[in-house]
Each structure stands twice: as structure tokens, then as C-alpha cells.
Design a protein around this motif. Structure first.
Motif, PDB file in Angstrom:
ATOM      1  N   PHE A 191       4.624  14.558   0.259  1.00  0.00           N
ATOM      2  CA  PHE A 191       3.201  14.663  -0.118  1.00  0.00           C
ATOM      3  C   PHE A 191       2.528  15.790   0.218  1.00  0.00           C
ATOM      4  O   PHE A 191       1.781  15.893   1.324  1.00  0.00           O
ATOM      5  CB  PHE A 191       2.703  13.246   0.500  1.00  0.00           C
ATOM      6  N   PRO A 192       2.468  17.023  -0.499  1.00  0.00           N
ATOM      7  CA  PRO A 192       1.813  18.194  -0.079  1.00  0.00           C
ATOM      8  C   PRO A 192       0.401  17.976  -0.267  1.00  0.00           C
ATOM      9  O   PRO A 192      -0.414  17.562  -1.201  1.00  0.00           O
ATOM     10  CB  PRO A 192       2.227  19.303  -1.007  1.00  0.00           C
ATOM     11  N   SER A 198       0.907  -1.135  -0.031  1.00  0.00           N
ATOM     12  CA  SER A 198      -0.074   0.119  -0.024  1.00  0.00           C
ATOM     13  C   SER A 198       0.931   1.279  -0.080  1.00  0.00           C
ATOM     14  O   SER A 198       2.102   1.108   0.247  1.00  0.00           O
ATOM     15  CB  SER A 198      -0.959  -0.044   1.096  1.00  0.00           C
ATOM     16  N   LEU A 199       0.352   2.282  -0.244  1.00  0.00           N
ATOM     17  CA  LEU A 199       1.003   3.701  -0.015  1.00  0.00           C
ATOM     18  C   LEU A 199       0.296   4.539   0.949  1.00  0.00           C
ATOM     19  O   LEU A 199      -0.787   4.738   0.892  1.00  0.00           O
ATOM     20  CB  LEU A 199       0.914   4.296  -1.598  1.00  0.00           C
ATOM     21  N   ASN A 200       0.761   5.163   1.728  1.00  0.00           N
ATOM     22  CA  ASN A 200       0.213   5.836   2.818  1.00  0.00           C
ATOM     23  C   ASN A 200       1.170   7.220   3.432  1.00  0.00           C
ATOM     24  O   ASN A 200       2.285   7.004   3.402  1.00  0.00           O
ATOM     25  CB  ASN A 200      -0.167   4.909   3.954  1.00  0.00           C
ATOM     26  N   ASP A 201       0.413   7.954   4.169  1.00  0.00           N
ATOM     27  CA  ASP A 201       1.297   8.807   4.913  1.00  0.00           C
ATOM     28  C   ASP A 201       2.031   8.167   6.088  1.00  0.00           C
ATOM     29  O   ASP A 201       1.327   7.555   6.695  1.00  0.00           O
ATOM     30  CB  ASP A 201       0.093   9.994   5.731  1.00  0.00           C
ATOM     31  N   VAL A 202       3.047   8.393   6.365  1.00  0.00           N
ATOM     32  CA  VAL A 202       3.875   7.800   7.286  1.00  0.00           C
ATOM     33  C   VAL A 202       3.256   7.945   8.789  1.00  0.00           C
ATOM     34  O   VAL A 202       3.059   6.884   9.332  1.00  0.00           O
ATOM     35  CB  VAL A 202       5.351   8.174   7.251  1.00  0.00           C
ATOM     36  N   ASN A 203       2.849   9.064   8.859  1.00  0.00           N
ATOM     37  CA  ASN A 203       1.917   9.496  10.133  1.00  0.00           C
ATOM     38  C   ASN A 203       0.742   8.647  10.395  1.00  0.00           C
ATOM     39  O   ASN A 203       0.561   7.968  11.452  1.00  0.00           O
ATOM     40  CB  ASN A 203       1.577  10.856  10.167  1.00  0.00           C
ATOM     41  N   ASP A 259       5.788  12.670   4.561  1.00  0.00           N
ATOM     42  CA  ASP A 259       6.457  11.890   3.871  1.00  0.00           C
ATOM     43  C   ASP A 259       5.588  10.622   3.497  1.00  0.00           C
ATOM     44  O   ASP A 259       5.004   9.966   4.347  1.00  0.00           O
ATOM     45  CB  ASP A 259       7.593  11.024   4.539  1.00  0.00           C
ATOM     46  N   ASN A 260       5.324  10.357   2.234  1.00  0.00           N
ATOM     47  CA  ASN A 260       4.544   9.301   1.617  1.00  0.00           C
ATOM     48  C   ASN A 260       5.410   8.037   1.560  1.00  0.00           C
ATOM     49  O   ASN A 260       6.711   8.192   1.158  1.00  0.00           O
ATOM     50  CB  ASN A 260       4.310   9.887   0.349  1.00  0.00           C
TER      51      ASN A 260
END
Length: 325
Positions: free
Chosen positions: A115-116, A82-87, A254-255
Motif C-alpha cells: 500500500f504505497p 475491515s481493511l487497514n494498514d497492518v501497523n 502491507d495492507n
């Protein structure tokens, strides 16, 4: 938050966009993503397509209703990547924030790109900054995409506002939120820079613009109270950056590429080879992925572990881990 349990991978694959290539005997991997039209779905589709063309694997892209479902799919071995916001990955692993149960099987593979994100409006609205939203309506709720709550909280803080300063209009998820802004149900919409949906709305309403925020030490502290890995990125106008009318700062994270602990080292390394060795082709298909950089892809994050296949890949390429911000 209730988590949706998925019955079988076959049922999901039947409804997914299937991208098949490479040798017939190659193992099929899957990407879990938000709905079609979202940035992560687009990125996964582009990466999967390049894997097919370069012989790097066979993939199924599986859209879900939101982050919780797509993270659960990886944690529960119903998807590989998957791809996601590290947070969001950090909070999913710990079972905090919007997550009511921990997801210990999630592993970071690589930092993909900054990732803005922002709030955008119809250009005809006359609004240019987040501060202009005082007394205006902002999408809220986000039951199917709860990650947006923290993101919008940070954006409002960077504009000197809180949720109490705006009118809250419930929306379920990203695509619906933008549709509601286009129809006039809500004054603003939330999306990532470069999202195809933003370009669609721009064409349908005669122009959109992202609202500016104040990037300084005080607002940086304010957004990092919401999520410690948030930061500001300076963005210049460009044809692919629909809604950016002037140089401006965006709340950014960061994505990251995520894999399940069940995914083999070889599967992880094969996908990483596609991403970093075929970067130019991937960026040609989707320009925001031009930010992929092997030298900055291995970064420490609190509360999450890297997949052993990723660690081996970086060691083989001579890349050392960079410290966290």
C-alpha cells in the motif's frame, strides 16, 4: 483519543452502501471502511461486489469517519471485516500510538497488497520532491483520521524533513485534506496511490504529482522508527497511477484484511475464497488489487494473531506462514 460508540448496526446499515447477492438465506456480513472515495472503501466495495456476483456472500459496506471508528466497529462486533494498514492494527490491538484502549478482538485474515502512500501537489506548483515542501504547508491534525500523522511523519523523514520544517494546516480526514489542497488552503495533500480522490483532484486542478522521496538505508531506518513495518516500494508510471510522473519510491506498508474474533471460520473462509479465487475479476474492477497473491498472503506480524478460519484456509491451500520483515 475519544472513541465513538455506535448504537445499532441497523442505523449504520441504513446509511451504508448495500451490496446484496447470493442466496436470500445467506448471512449478511459487513465491511467497516473510511469515507466513500477512500481507497479502502473502494476496495471493500469491489470485493463485496465480487462476493455477490460469485455467490460468495452478502455484504454491507459501512463508511466511518476514520480508522479508530472502523476498528472499533469490528472489535465491538458491529462489523465483521475491515481493511487497514497492518501497523494500525498492531497499535489498535495493543492500545498504543493513537489508541487509548486496546482492541483485543481484532484478527488478521490475509495480506492483501502493498500500500504505497505519499504527499501530492498540484503540478503547477513546480514542486517535485518532498524536500521541496520546506517552508510550505502540509496537512496536519487528522483528528478523524489519526493514522495519517504517522504516515506523513515517515514521508517527511524520507524527504529529509520534520514537522518543524513545514507549515502545519489542520485537516480532519483524507477527503477534506485533498479538497483543501485543490482549493489552495494547503500546498500538499496525503493519499494512497491509486485513490479515486486523487484522480478527481487531478481532473479539477489541471494535473497533480506525487512528490519523490529518497530511498536509501538512512531513510529506511528513519521511516521504520515511525512504524517498524514501513518499507519502500519502487513504482512505475501507469494510467491508473495518477500523479506518478516518473519511476519513484513510495513509503509503503502491507495492507491487510481484518476480521473480528466473533466472525465464524466459515464466513472468513468464504470471503478468502472470493478474494483469491476471483482475483482476476477483482483486479479488473480495481487494478491495484491485482497485487493479491495467495503465496505471499500469509505473513507473520508482531503483536497480532491470525483468525483461525484464515489459518485453516491457508493450511488447506498448502500455504505456509512467511516470516516478518
Amino acid at each position: 483519543m475519544a472513541f465513538i460508540k455506535i448504537n445499532t448496526r441497523g442505523a449504520l446499515a441504513a446509511a451504508a452502501l448495500t451490496l446484496i447477492g447470493g442466496m436470500a438465506s445467506a448471512q449478511v456480513s459487513s465491511f467497516s471502511t473510511p469515507p466513500q472515495g477512500s481507497v479502502w472503501n473502494t476496495m471493500a466495495t469491489v470485493i463485496s461486489g465480487q462476493a455477490r456476483e460469485s455467490g460468495g456472500g452478502r455484504f454491507v459496506v459501512q463508511p466511518y469517519g476514520g480508522n479508530a471508528q472502523m476498528m472499533q466497529a469490528v472489535n465491538d462486533k458491529l462489523a465483521e471485516f475491515s481493511l487497514n494498514d497492518v501497523n494500525d492494527v498492531i497499535t489498535a490491538v495493543s492500545g498504543t500510538g493513537e489508541y487509548t484502549m486496546s482492541m483485543p478482538e481484532l484478527r488478521v485474515v490475509a495480506r492483501i497488497n502493498p500500500f504505497p502512500v505519499g504527499l501530492y501537489v498540484k503540478e503547477s506548483s513546480g514542486m517535485t520532491s518532498v524536500a521541496d515542501l520546506a517552508g510550505k504547508s502540509v496537512p496536519s491534525g487528522w483528528d478523524a483520521f489519526p493514522i495519517a500523522r504517522a504516515h506523513i511523519s515517515a514521508i517527511l523523514a524520507a524527504g529529509g524533513l520534520t514537522w518543524d520544517d513545514v507549515k502545519q494546516v489542520p485537516v480532519p480526514e483524507l477527503i477534506r485534506g485533498s479538497d483543501d489542497m485543490a482549493s489552495g488552503r494547503v500546498d500538499s495533500a496525503f493519499f494512497a496511490l491509486g485513490g479515486p480522490k486523487v484522480a478527481e483532484v487531478d481532473a479539477s486542478v489541471g494535473g497533480v504529482r506525487f512528490l519523490t522521496v529518497e530511498a536509501n538505508d538512512d531513510t529506511l531506518a528513519a521511516i521504520q522508527k515511525v512504524r517498524p513495518a514501513f518499507y519502500f516500494a519502487d513504482i512505475e508510471p501507469a494510467p491508473v497511477r495518477v500523479g506518478v510522473k516518473e519511476p519513484m519510491a513510495f513509503v509503503t506498508w502491507d495492507n491487510v484484511l481484518v476480521a473480528g474474533a466473533h466472525v465464524s471460520d466459515d464466513q472468513v473462509k468464504a470471503l478468502m475464497a472470493v478474494i483469491f479465487d476471483q482475483r482476476d475479476a477483482i483486479a479488473g474492477a480495481y487494478p491495484p488489487l491485482g497485487a493479491i497473491n495467495l503465496e505471499t498472503a500469509y505473513k507473520a506480524y508482531p503483536g497480532v494473531d491470525y483468525h483461525p478460519g484464515a489459518i485453516a484456509f491457508f493450511e488447506e491451500r498448502g500455504v505456509t506462514m512467511a516470516p516478518a520483515n
